[in-house]
Design an enzyme around this catalytic site. Structure first.
Site, PDB file in Angstrom:
ATOM      1  N   ASP A   1     -13.404  -3.682  -1.148  1.00  0.00           N
ATOM      2  CA  ASP A   1     -13.095  -3.314   0.243  1.00  0.00           C
ATOM      3  C   ASP A   1     -14.368  -3.429   1.086  1.00  0.00           C
ATOM      4  OD1 ASP A   1     -10.384  -2.427  -0.345  1.00  0.00           O
ATOM      5  OD2 ASP A   1     -11.281  -0.698  -1.303  1.00  0.00           O
TER       6      ASP A   1
ATOM      7  N   ASP B   1       0.877  -1.166   0.000  1.00  0.00           N
ATOM      8  CA  ASP B   1       0.000   0.000   0.000  1.00  0.00           C
ATOM      9  C   ASP B   1       0.915   1.217   0.000  1.00  0.00           C
ATOM     10  OD1 ASP B   1      -2.023  -1.802   0.256  1.00  0.00           O
ATOM     11  OD2 ASP B   1      -2.674  -1.183   2.242  1.00  0.00           O
TER      12      ASP B   1
HETATM   13  O1  1PR Z   1     -10.484   3.043  -4.987  1.00  0.00           O
HETATM   14  O2  1PR Z   1      -9.651   2.469  -7.232  1.00  0.00           O
HETATM   15  O3  1PR Z   1      -8.684   4.397  -6.005  1.00  0.00           O
HETATM   16  O4  1PR Z   1      -8.239   2.074  -5.300  1.00  0.00           O
HETATM   17  C1  1PR Z   1      -7.674   2.305  -4.054  1.00  0.00           C
HETATM   18  C2  1PR Z   1      -7.067   1.025  -3.585  1.00  0.00           C
HETATM   19  O5  1PR Z   1      -6.388   1.279  -2.380  1.00  0.00           O
HETATM   20  C3  1PR Z   1      -8.093  -0.064  -3.312  1.00  0.00           C
HETATM   21  O6  1PR Z   1      -7.647  -1.282  -3.852  1.00  0.00           O
HETATM   22  C4  1PR Z   1      -8.137  -0.168  -1.787  1.00  0.00           C
HETATM   23  O7  1PR Z   1      -8.238  -1.521  -1.363  1.00  0.00           O
HETATM   24  C5  1PR Z   1      -6.788   0.384  -1.373  1.00  0.00           C
HETATM   25  N1  1PR Z   1      -6.842   1.139  -0.126  1.00  0.00           N
HETATM   26  C6  1PR Z   1      -7.417   2.359   0.033  1.00  0.00           C
HETATM   27  N2  1PR Z   1      -7.227   2.771   1.300  1.00  0.00           N
HETATM   28  C7  1PR Z   1      -6.529   1.830   1.939  1.00  0.00           C
HETATM   29  C8  1PR Z   1      -6.080   1.880   3.330  1.00  0.00           C
HETATM   30  O8  1PR Z   1      -5.507   0.923   3.856  1.00  0.00           O
HETATM   31  N3  1PR Z   1      -6.337   2.987   4.001  1.00  0.00           N
HETATM   32  N4  1PR Z   1      -5.606  -0.326   1.304  1.00  0.00           N
HETATM   33  C9  1PR Z   1      -6.286   0.789   1.034  1.00  0.00           C
HETATM   34  C10 1PR Z   1      -6.134  -1.516   1.250  1.00  0.00           C
HETATM   35  C11 1PR Z   1      -5.722  -3.652   1.333  1.00  0.00           C
HETATM   36  C12 1PR Z   1      -4.727  -4.690   1.124  1.00  0.00           C
HETATM   37  C13 1PR Z   1      -3.898  -4.941   2.298  1.00  0.00           C
HETATM   38  C14 1PR Z   1      -4.417  -6.252   2.778  1.00  0.00           C
HETATM   39  C15 1PR Z   1      -3.540  -7.103   3.514  1.00  0.00           C
HETATM   40  N5  1PR Z   1      -5.178  -2.428   1.543  1.00  0.00           N
HETATM   41  O9  1PR Z   1      -4.236  -4.864  -0.081  1.00  0.00           O
HETATM   42  O10 1PR Z   1      -2.616  -4.758   1.992  1.00  0.00           O
HETATM   43  O11 1PR Z   1      -5.581  -5.986   3.494  1.00  0.00           O
HETATM   44  O12 1PR Z   1      -3.136  -6.512   4.691  1.00  0.00           O
HETATM   45  P1  1PR Z   1      -2.654  -7.405   5.900  1.00  0.00           P
HETATM   46  O13 1PR Z   1      -2.022  -8.627   5.316  1.00  0.00           O
HETATM   47  O14 1PR Z   1      -1.650  -6.578   6.626  1.00  0.00           O
HETATM   48  O15 1PR Z   1      -3.870  -7.716   6.714  1.00  0.00           O
HETATM   49  P2  1PR Z   1      -9.329   3.073  -5.896  1.00  0.00           P
END
Ligand code: 1PR
Length: 522
Positions: free
Chosen positions: A378, A223
């Protein structure tokens, strides 16, 4: 000097990078004569058969290509560059291929996910110089929904099993073509490329491996966002909250971490530009730069997500999601991942019941192929008292809610979990498949960053609802969690972030633990 045929669709940067990493120079075809002049031609086809042939026709490449193929000079076709050699494809009925080999290209008819995405083995049908240095049990990266069916069995170099044995490589003297991507297949793929570049005509027999089976993939996710000083960092949230004592958590530099995960055996790397929903990503050049630099020495598939949607800038100029995606593909991405915009698209689709043909999902998959479009969901768990309380896909859960509720649904969110929408994850997954998505990256806000393990109920429900691959994400805390998700669900891949970044569980340890229990890439 290697001549590379780039007809403008998809990621040819990785092929160029891989060839250069092996010490060769690459020149890219600009006009039809370049094809005729080539000494060694590499044709990495990407996208969809129909649009590929149209572009080849338009650029007057078809006849020079046929002439080159007939000349007996070395040729390497990759993926669609293999399929193009045949007469016709079910993907684009009525559109003639190059017709160099008699035969057709057919869609997989299997009772499992299509596209066939991931790492699978090869079984040799004859010896070849391409095999020099291989052990036989290596896996290669495939991503396709169609495969070739040659009329002449003598040209078949390798087969691979996916439901049934299909032809995954052909060779006729100096002409080689593979359905898998050597440039995305780590060291094994580089060996194949090196052999082709060295012009090794030899006849090395490939030791027979342990059979060809699709591996479950382990994906490292980064991320990425700017920290408060404006530097691009890899961060990680607790249930999407990436700030700790007010500051954005900084877990490393994107390019360095991606390289480390490649070396540790990650089967794929995903970058999510998590704040791109509020910026225009084409102005966010650092992210493009991250991709370009990563693809220089990371030879496994790269996915990029964040901000893939239509934009209108301050001057009223409109950029389509397709243009944004194209820039990412040109910078080294193999797939793009769409989050927030997919929810908006599906809401419109469910309301009207009509496909517009113009949504980001439809447009990008039409040009680059379904396999290039990942939808990142999400969702957040919402408990309800009974199955009929809401007009959504409701599950009976073994994890009762705060008031003892036995039912829940998974509400899709947008803007990084900031806004809930009236559509559930199962319905969304079905709709995006219908619109042309090739894969689902299934997060779960409740589990994200908790180390409690994947949400098996959510993953099972979504996986059962679709026939495209599903990547389980959020919550991995130990090696056992990977086994658990693969044993309890049919998810094709499992993704983790926090445990890899914090070096609590290295990717190697996951692979070692799974070996012998689950099919994986060694
Ligand atoms: O909405 O098309 O602009 O895409 C934004 C992207 O960013 C989406 O794929 C959304 O999932 C991701 N995103 C947005 N905000 C966050 C945040 O964390 N604040 N991250 C975010 C999402 C999800 C995973 C993560 C896993 C595993 N991250 O990919 O890395 O949940 O984590 P873990 O193994 O530590 O539990 P758009």
């Amino acid at each position: 000097m290697i001549t590379l045929l780039d007809y403008g669709a998809g990621n040819v940067r990785s092929v160029i990078n891989a060839i250069q990493a092996l010490g060769e120079q690459v020149t890219v075809v600009r006009d039809p004569d370049d094809i005729l002049r080539a000494e060694k031609l590499v044709f990495p086809g990407v996208g969809a058969f129909g649009s590929m042939m149209q572009i080849l026709e338009k650029r007057r490449f078809v006849e020079p290509l046929r002439a080159y193929l007939g000349s007996g000079r070395p040729f390497l076709g990759i993926c669609l560059g293999l399929q193009a050699l045949f007469e016709v494809s079910e993907e684009a009925p009525g559109v003639p291929g190059l017709g160099f080999f008699p035969g057709t290209v057919e869609r997989f008819r299997v009772d499992r996910s299509v596209p066939h995405i991931g790492w699978n083995g090869i079984s040799a049908k004859k010896p070849s110089g391409l095999f020099r240095g291989l052990r036989g049990d290596e896996k290669f990266y495939f991503v396709h929904s169609y495969h070739v069916v040659p009329e002449d069995p003598k040209i078949v170099l390798t087969t691979t099993r996916y439901g049934y044995d299909f032809v995954s490589g052909v060779q006729n003297e100096n002409l080689f073509a593979t359905q898998f991507h050597p440039e995305k297949s780590g060291e094994a793929g580089l060996t194949i490329l090196r052999n082709f570049l060295a012009g090794r005509p030899g006849t090395t027999a490939l030791p027979s491996g342990a059979g060809t089976r699709l591996a479950r993939r382990i994906i490292a996710c980064l991320d990425v966002r700017s920290d408060d000083a404006g530097d691009l960092v890899v961060t990680k949230g607790d249930q999407y909250d990436v700030r700790e004592r007010g500051a954005v958590r900084n877990l490393g530099k994107p390019v360095d971490l991606a390289r480390r995960y490649y070396e540790e055996g990650a089967d794929e790397i995903t970058f999510l530009n998590i704040t791109a929903f509020r910026d225009f990503p084409l102005l966010d050049m650092p992210m493009l730069d991250v991709l370009k630099r990563t693809s220089e020495n990371v030879f496994v598939p790269l996915t990029i997500g964040g901000g893939i949607r239509d934009y209108t800038d301050r001057n009223g100029r409109r950029y389509s999601a397709l243009e944004v995606a194209a820039e990412y593909f040109r910078s080294g991405a193999d797939k793009v991942s769409i989050g927030s915009d997919a929810v908006r698209i599906v809401e419109d689709y469910l309301r009207t019941g009509k496909k517009t043909g113009k949504s980001a999902i439809e447009e990008i998959s039409r040009v680059y192929g379904n396999q290039a479009v990942v939808i990142s969901i999400d969702p957040r768990r919402v408990y309800v008292a009974g199955p009929d309380e809401v007009p959504h896909h409701v599950l009976e859960t073994e994890l009762p809610g705060p008031r003892g509720e036995r039912y829940c649904w998974y509400q899709c969110t947008v803007k990084g979990g900031r806004e809930g929408r009236p559509v559930d994850a199962v319905t969304l997954a079905r709709a995006v498949e219908d619109l042309g998505a090739g894969e689902i990256l299934l997060n779960c806000i409740d589990r994200d960053g908790t180390n409690l393990g994947f949400d098996l109920e959510l993953i099972s429900a979504v996986k059962k609802a679709v026939s495209i691959p599903v990547i389980a994400s959020s919550g991995a805390g130990s090696v056992e969690h990977f086994l658990e998700v693969f044993a309890a669900t049919d998810a094709e891949a499992a993704l983790a972030a926090g445990i890899f970044h914090r070096e609590e569980v290295p990717i190697r340890a996951v692979k070692e633990f799974l070996a012998g229990k689950v099919e994986i890439r060694p």
